[in-house]
Write a protein that holds these residues in place. Sequence first.
Motif, PDB file in Angstrom:
ATOM      1  N   GLU A 331       0.889  -1.033   0.036  1.00 38.31           N
ATOM      2  CA  GLU A 331       0.101  -0.159   0.155  1.00 38.31           C
ATOM      3  C   GLU A 331       0.865   1.236  -0.097  1.00 38.31           C
ATOM      4  OE1 GLU A 331      -3.880   0.017   2.209  1.00 38.31           O
ATOM      5  OE2 GLU A 331      -2.786   1.224   3.552  1.00 38.31           O
ATOM      6  N   GLY A 332       0.301   2.476  -0.847  1.00 41.81           N
ATOM      7  CA  GLY A 332       1.149   3.598  -0.663  1.00 41.81           C
ATOM      8  C   GLY A 332       0.026   4.739  -0.861  1.00 41.81           C
ATOM      9  N   ASP A 333       0.568   5.750   0.079  1.00 46.28           N
ATOM     10  CA  ASP A 333      -0.116   6.909  -0.281  1.00 46.28           C
ATOM     11  C   ASP A 333       0.607   7.970  -1.318  1.00 46.28           C
ATOM     12  OD1 ASP A 333      -1.409   5.791   1.757  1.00 46.28           O
ATOM     13  OD2 ASP A 333      -1.242   7.430   3.337  1.00 46.28           O
ATOM     14  N   LEU A 334      -0.140   8.032  -2.485  1.00 40.59           N
ATOM     15  CA  LEU A 334       0.421   9.010  -3.340  1.00 40.59           C
ATOM     16  C   LEU A 334      -0.229  10.371  -3.535  1.00 40.59           C
ATOM     17  CD1 LEU A 334       1.916   8.980  -6.155  1.00 40.59           C
ATOM     18  CD2 LEU A 334      -0.117   8.204  -7.365  1.00 40.59           C
ATOM     19  N   VAL A 335       0.477  11.191  -3.684  1.00 37.54           N
ATOM     20  CA  VAL A 335      -0.067  12.554  -4.029  1.00 37.54           C
ATOM     21  C   VAL A 335       0.710  13.249  -5.213  1.00 37.54           C
ATOM     22  CG1 VAL A 335       0.224  15.002  -2.951  1.00 37.54           C
ATOM     23  CG2 VAL A 335      -0.488  13.042  -1.545  1.00 37.54           C
ATOM     24  N   VAL A 336       0.096  13.859  -6.179  1.00 32.77           N
ATOM     25  CA  VAL A 336       0.562  14.344  -7.408  1.00 32.77           C
ATOM     26  C   VAL A 336       0.393  15.989  -6.904  1.00 32.77           C
ATOM     27  CG1 VAL A 336       0.380  14.962  -9.898  1.00 32.77           C
ATOM     28  CG2 VAL A 336       0.150  12.682  -8.846  1.00 32.77           C
ATOM     29  N   THR A 337       1.537  16.692  -6.765  1.00 31.48           N
ATOM     30  CA  THR A 337       1.561  18.015  -6.629  1.00 31.48           C
ATOM     31  C   THR A 337       2.101  19.079  -7.586  1.00 31.48           C
ATOM     32  OG1 THR A 337       2.314  19.494  -4.745  1.00 31.48           O
ATOM     33  CG2 THR A 337       3.830  17.874  -5.326  1.00 31.48           C
ATOM     34  N   ALA A 342       3.796  14.718 -16.093  1.00 33.56           N
ATOM     35  CA  ALA A 342       3.599  13.481 -17.089  1.00 33.56           C
ATOM     36  C   ALA A 342       3.932  12.369 -16.018  1.00 33.56           C
ATOM     37  CB  ALA A 342       4.189  13.298 -18.292  1.00 33.56           C
ATOM     38  N   SER A 343       3.230  12.178 -14.929  1.00 35.18           N
ATOM     39  CA  SER A 343       3.700  11.405 -13.890  1.00 35.18           C
ATOM     40  C   SER A 343       3.284   9.945 -13.973  1.00 35.18           C
ATOM     41  CB  SER A 343       2.960  11.763 -12.330  1.00 35.18           C
ATOM     42  OG  SER A 343       3.561  13.190 -11.909  1.00 35.18           O
ATOM     43  N   ARG A 344       4.209   8.957 -13.766  1.00 38.66           N
ATOM     44  CA  ARG A 344       3.722   7.444 -13.678  1.00 38.66           C
ATOM     45  C   ARG A 344       4.385   7.198 -12.459  1.00 38.66           C
ATOM     46  NH1 ARG A 344       4.926   7.810 -19.010  1.00 38.66           N
ATOM     47  NH2 ARG A 344       3.073   6.950 -20.675  1.00 38.66           N
ATOM     48  N   ALA A 345       3.399   6.509 -11.417  1.00 37.39           N
ATOM     49  CA  ALA A 345       4.016   5.973 -10.050  1.00 37.39           C
ATOM     50  C   ALA A 345       3.130   4.760  -9.728  1.00 37.39           C
ATOM     51  CB  ALA A 345       4.005   7.223  -9.186  1.00 37.39           C
ATOM     52  N   ILE A 432       8.134   0.513  -4.413  1.00 34.72           N
ATOM     53  CA  ILE A 432       7.685   1.509  -4.915  1.00 34.72           C
ATOM     54  C   ILE A 432       8.480   1.580  -6.348  1.00 34.72           C
ATOM     55  CG2 ILE A 432       6.556   2.791  -3.216  1.00 34.72           C
ATOM     56  CD1 ILE A 432       9.103   4.693  -3.305  1.00 34.72           C
ATOM     57  N   ARG A 433       7.687   2.111  -7.724  1.00 32.61           N
ATOM     58  CA  ARG A 433       8.304   2.231  -8.739  1.00 32.61           C
ATOM     59  C   ARG A 433       7.820   3.678  -9.306  1.00 32.61           C
ATOM     60  NH1 ARG A 433       7.614   1.595 -14.250  1.00 32.61           N
ATOM     61  NH2 ARG A 433       9.595   0.813 -15.321  1.00 32.61           N
ATOM     62  N   ASN A 434       8.566   4.366  -9.847  1.00 31.74           N
ATOM     63  CA  ASN A 434       8.496   5.764 -10.667  1.00 31.74           C
ATOM     64  C   ASN A 434       8.924   5.738 -12.064  1.00 31.74           C
ATOM     65  OD1 ASN A 434       8.241   6.200  -7.432  1.00 31.74           O
ATOM     66  ND2 ASN A 434       6.994   8.070  -8.453  1.00 31.74           N
ATOM     67  N   GLY A 435       7.941   5.948 -12.861  1.00 29.71           N
ATOM     68  CA  GLY A 435       8.432   6.031 -14.188  1.00 29.71           C
ATOM     69  C   GLY A 435       9.097   7.526 -14.782  1.00 29.71           C
ATOM     70  N   THR A 436       8.751   8.474 -13.985  1.00 28.75           N
ATOM     71  CA  THR A 436       8.912   9.833 -14.191  1.00 28.75           C
ATOM     72  C   THR A 436       9.571  10.382 -13.194  1.00 28.75           C
ATOM     73  OG1 THR A 436       6.827   9.824 -15.228  1.00 28.75           O
ATOM     74  CG2 THR A 436       7.711  12.053 -15.083  1.00 28.75           C
ATOM     75  N   ALA A 437      10.697  11.657 -13.583  1.00 26.89           N
ATOM     76  CA  ALA A 437      11.257  12.355 -12.547  1.00 26.89           C
ATOM     77  C   ALA A 437      10.660  13.285 -11.809  1.00 26.89           C
ATOM     78  CB  ALA A 437      12.323  12.733 -13.187  1.00 26.89           C
ATOM     79  N   ALA A 444       5.063  13.293  -8.856  1.00 26.55           N
ATOM     80  CA  ALA A 444       4.465  12.278  -7.844  1.00 26.55           C
ATOM     81  C   ALA A 444       5.470  12.013  -6.471  1.00 26.55           C
ATOM     82  CB  ALA A 444       4.514  11.077  -8.530  1.00 26.55           C
ATOM     83  N   ARG A 445       4.421  12.078  -5.633  1.00 23.45           N
ATOM     84  CA  ARG A 445       5.275  11.856  -3.974  1.00 23.45           C
ATOM     85  C   ARG A 445       4.503  10.663  -3.347  1.00 23.45           C
ATOM     86  NH1 ARG A 445       7.917  16.624  -2.352  1.00 23.45           N
ATOM     87  NH2 ARG A 445       7.042  16.234   0.019  1.00 23.45           N
ATOM     88  N   TRP A 446       5.434   9.863  -2.656  1.00 26.71           N
ATOM     89  CA  TRP A 446       4.857   8.834  -1.722  1.00 26.71           C
ATOM     90  C   TRP A 446       4.802   9.355  -0.202  1.00 26.71           C
ATOM     91  CZ3 TRP A 446       2.240   5.224  -3.953  1.00 26.71           C
ATOM     92  CH2 TRP A 446       2.436   5.054  -5.318  1.00 26.71           C
TER      93      TRP A 446
END
Length: 452
Positions: A331-337, A342-345, A432-437, A444-446
Amino acid sequence: MTNSGIGGTVLQNSPGSGGVPLNNNGRNRFVDVFCGSAKTEMAIVAYGFNDARYVAAPATFTAALYQSDLDEVVTGLRLHGYPRDRILIVGPHYITDTGLSTGSDGFAGQTRVGFEAYVTAARAVAADHGTLYFERYAYMAAHGAGALISDDYIHPNDAGHRAIFEGLDTTADFASTYEAPAIASWSAQGGSLVLTYGSVPGATGYEVQTGKMGSFAFGASVAQIGTTASVAAPDAGVYAGRVRAMFGSVPGPWSVASGGASTSTALLDTFTSTFPERLTVHAPDSGGLWAENLTYTGDSHQITGGAAYPTALSSCYLCKGAAMLTNGFVEGDLVVTGTPLASRAGIVFRASETVNTMYLFQYSQPNGQWQLLKLVAGASTTIATAPATVDVDTTYVMRMEITGSSIACRVNGTGVVTATDSSIPGPGWAGIRNGTASTAANGARWQRFAAS
């Protein structure tokens, strides 16, 4: 060479006269300066002169605490892959009697005995780790003393810098001539931490210490006779270990176990940190040691402001507990800020550390979807998708549950995709895996991670 020092700063992060550590202290900076993607061929640590001069907080800012913090720095460097012969400790440089009484507020009035205690402390840490060491103070005292110091009574003059070079070139050497044990294994077995190591000729015994990963500090020593030490872990967590041989009452240098040993399979991280740090040196709240999947490169994840975010494209980090997981949840709490970039997370389960194989439940902003994918030796297949609308600065609790071949993915408690797949039977790690910086302000932030 890159000079990463900051003028006027100290090494130790002990509280100063204001009740808090002094700004830009080396103990809090060394990970970003020397570790992860910043790793260098060699680390030279030449702190101590300003530490020795600082007298404004005599109860909390001492030579003993300088020694403790320098030990943590060297331990951290070794945990990040620097061998003993690629660490050079340079002791404080020489100071005149006038220099002891000269300086800005808080940096004047030290005694000769008080100053030399820091020289002794630097030498002791070098000997404890068997690193290279240059006794700058004694060499300058014997090769010009006050004539090597500039008119401000603090900094070396041109002759002083030449003397430092000559002394370093001709006298720097290993601070200990004793042999260090070769570590064979380091692991958690139940609630105990087990360290095995080779014998050292002439040793009368061994000393073992353990400490929580991420702190670089160790607890009380445990005396050993043989070459296997089993130490009860005080609570569930991830631990570092080290051992040294004893020659009567004289210790040899520490050998530091690479990696951490976890005594928990329940993993939790709220990414709380007192200062920005890389994910791979961060100690989770309970269980687990963050490690990068080795098919990715860059050590790119950073923790700032209670959240972890990627600073480079395509990264995957695994929270390694006491054992791999086959069934359970991640489980992960994702916030896009800010600007989403072009977030992928996503979160991963049954993931390998060495092969790009895992189940991945991710949010893809370019596709406007929640996506369940499988990666098998790098080959990616989309298993199922669902439409996704994600608002900026809003928390989305992403959860993937796997039992056997059944996979269920939820967002904020509501099921979004389910599937049956047996391509990756496990066991493996969660992460966790992120496709975008991203940056601290955009992307994207966890804000929380959990698995069991």
